[in-house]
Design a protein around this motif. Structure first.
Motif, PDB file in Angstrom:
ATOM      1  N   ARG A 106       0.842  -1.200   0.000  1.00 49.30           N
ATOM      2  CA  ARG A 106       0.000   0.000   0.000  1.00 49.30           C
ATOM      3  C   ARG A 106       0.875   1.249   0.000  1.00 49.30           C
ATOM      4  NH1 ARG A 106      -5.464  -1.002   1.379  1.00 49.30           N
ATOM      5  NH2 ARG A 106      -5.818  -3.169   0.804  1.00 49.30           N
ATOM      6  N   SER A 107       0.270   2.403  -0.154  1.00 47.08           N
ATOM      7  CA  SER A 107       1.019   3.656  -0.221  1.00 47.08           C
ATOM      8  C   SER A 107       1.649   3.990   1.135  1.00 47.08           C
ATOM      9  CB  SER A 107       0.113   4.802  -0.656  1.00 47.08           C
ATOM     10  OG  SER A 107      -0.755   5.167   0.390  1.00 47.08           O
ATOM     11  N   VAL A 108       2.710   4.768   1.067  1.00 48.13           N
ATOM     12  CA  VAL A 108       3.442   5.130   2.271  1.00 48.13           C
ATOM     13  C   VAL A 108       2.595   6.046   3.153  1.00 48.13           C
ATOM     14  CG1 VAL A 108       5.487   6.331   3.128  1.00 48.13           C
ATOM     15  CG2 VAL A 108       5.673   4.840   1.160  1.00 48.13           C
ATOM     16  N   LEU A 109       1.867   6.973   2.552  1.00 50.19           N
ATOM     17  CA  LEU A 109       1.048   7.889   3.345  1.00 50.19           C
ATOM     18  C   LEU A 109      -0.048   7.148   4.100  1.00 50.19           C
ATOM     19  CD1 LEU A 109       0.696  10.939   0.939  1.00 50.19           C
ATOM     20  CD2 LEU A 109       2.083  10.743   3.000  1.00 50.19           C
ATOM     21  N   LEU A 110      -0.696   6.187   3.466  1.00 54.21           N
ATOM     22  CA  LEU A 110      -1.721   5.401   4.148  1.00 54.21           C
ATOM     23  C   LEU A 110      -1.103   4.584   5.277  1.00 54.21           C
ATOM     24  CD1 LEU A 110      -4.667   4.506   4.272  1.00 54.21           C
ATOM     25  CD2 LEU A 110      -4.081   2.670   2.674  1.00 54.21           C
ATOM     26  N   THR A 111       0.067   4.012   5.017  1.00 52.13           N
ATOM     27  CA  THR A 111       0.755   3.219   6.038  1.00 52.13           C
ATOM     28  C   THR A 111       1.110   4.080   7.251  1.00 52.13           C
ATOM     29  OG1 THR A 111       1.667   1.766   4.346  1.00 52.13           O
ATOM     30  CG2 THR A 111       2.756   1.762   6.480  1.00 52.13           C
ATOM     31  N   VAL A 112       1.686   5.238   6.999  1.00 56.70           N
ATOM     32  CA  VAL A 112       2.077   6.125   8.105  1.00 56.70           C
ATOM     33  C   VAL A 112       0.854   6.631   8.855  1.00 56.70           C
ATOM     34  CG1 VAL A 112       3.139   8.364   8.640  1.00 56.70           C
ATOM     35  CG2 VAL A 112       4.265   6.795   7.076  1.00 56.70           C
ATOM     36  N   GLY A 113      -0.185   7.016   8.142  1.00 55.11           N
ATOM     37  CA  GLY A 113      -1.396   7.522   8.788  1.00 55.11           C
ATOM     38  C   GLY A 113      -2.060   6.480   9.670  1.00 55.11           C
ATOM     39  N   SER A 153      -0.647   3.780  10.920  1.00 59.29           N
ATOM     40  CA  SER A 153       0.275   3.435  12.010  1.00 59.29           C
ATOM     41  C   SER A 153       0.217   4.465  13.126  1.00 59.29           C
ATOM     42  CB  SER A 153       1.702   3.330  11.492  1.00 59.29           C
ATOM     43  OG  SER A 153       1.805   2.323  10.532  1.00 59.29           O
TER      44      SER A 153
END
Length: 150
Positions: free
Chosen positions: A114-121, A123
């Motif tokens: 998945r996208s990095v922004l979705l992962t960071v958000g 998390s």
């Protein structure tokens, strides 16, 4: 019939206010359980990370090795957090669980591509929720001086 009369004005001490359950296991059993619990959770975590990484494709030797290495690293980190967190003040205790949960979920979710922004958000959201719950739990299980009860 004889009945015991209640004693007024005296308390039985701290043990009566906070009774403990009996300890039926030996020290060796507790030592094994201290590592077996995180290791069992680590095996599930490693399998899950490996399954996310292969995305339904064939199981390869590299995928199996990735799963076992992930399980070992997760187990070591979780055992460290479980050991260290109980010795910290409530703010750092909650912050440590925030970091661990956010990083563990982020790594697991990132394996799915998945996208990095979705992962960071996601998390950060999960980490904040766990950190707040942990802070509340520790805060409600302390006395006025910050010592743990029970």
């Amino acid at each position: 019939m004889v009945h015991a009369a209640p004693v007024s004005g005296r308390t039985a001490g701290a043990r009566a206010r906070h009774p403990r359950t009996p300890d039926v296991f030996s020290d060796r059993a507790h030592l094994i359980a201290r590592w077996a619990g995180p290791f069992a959770i680590g095996l599930v975590y490693g399998y899950w990370a490996a399954a996310n990484r292969r995305s339904g494709g064939p199981i390869t030797a590299g995928n199996v090795a990735f799963g076992f290495v992930t399980a070992i690293v997760f187990t070591l980190f979780m055992a460290g957090v479980l050991t260290l967190a109980s010795r910290l003040p409530r703010e750092l205790h909650a912050f440590l669980w925030f970091l661990f949960t956010g990083a563990a979920f982020g790594f697991l979710f990132a394996q799915s591509g998945r996208s990095v922004l979705l992962t960071v958000g996601l998390s950060l959201a999960l980490g904040v929720a766990v950190g707040l719950i942990c802070f509340y739990w520790v805060y409600t299980h302390e006395d006025a001086r910050g010592r743990r009860i029970g």
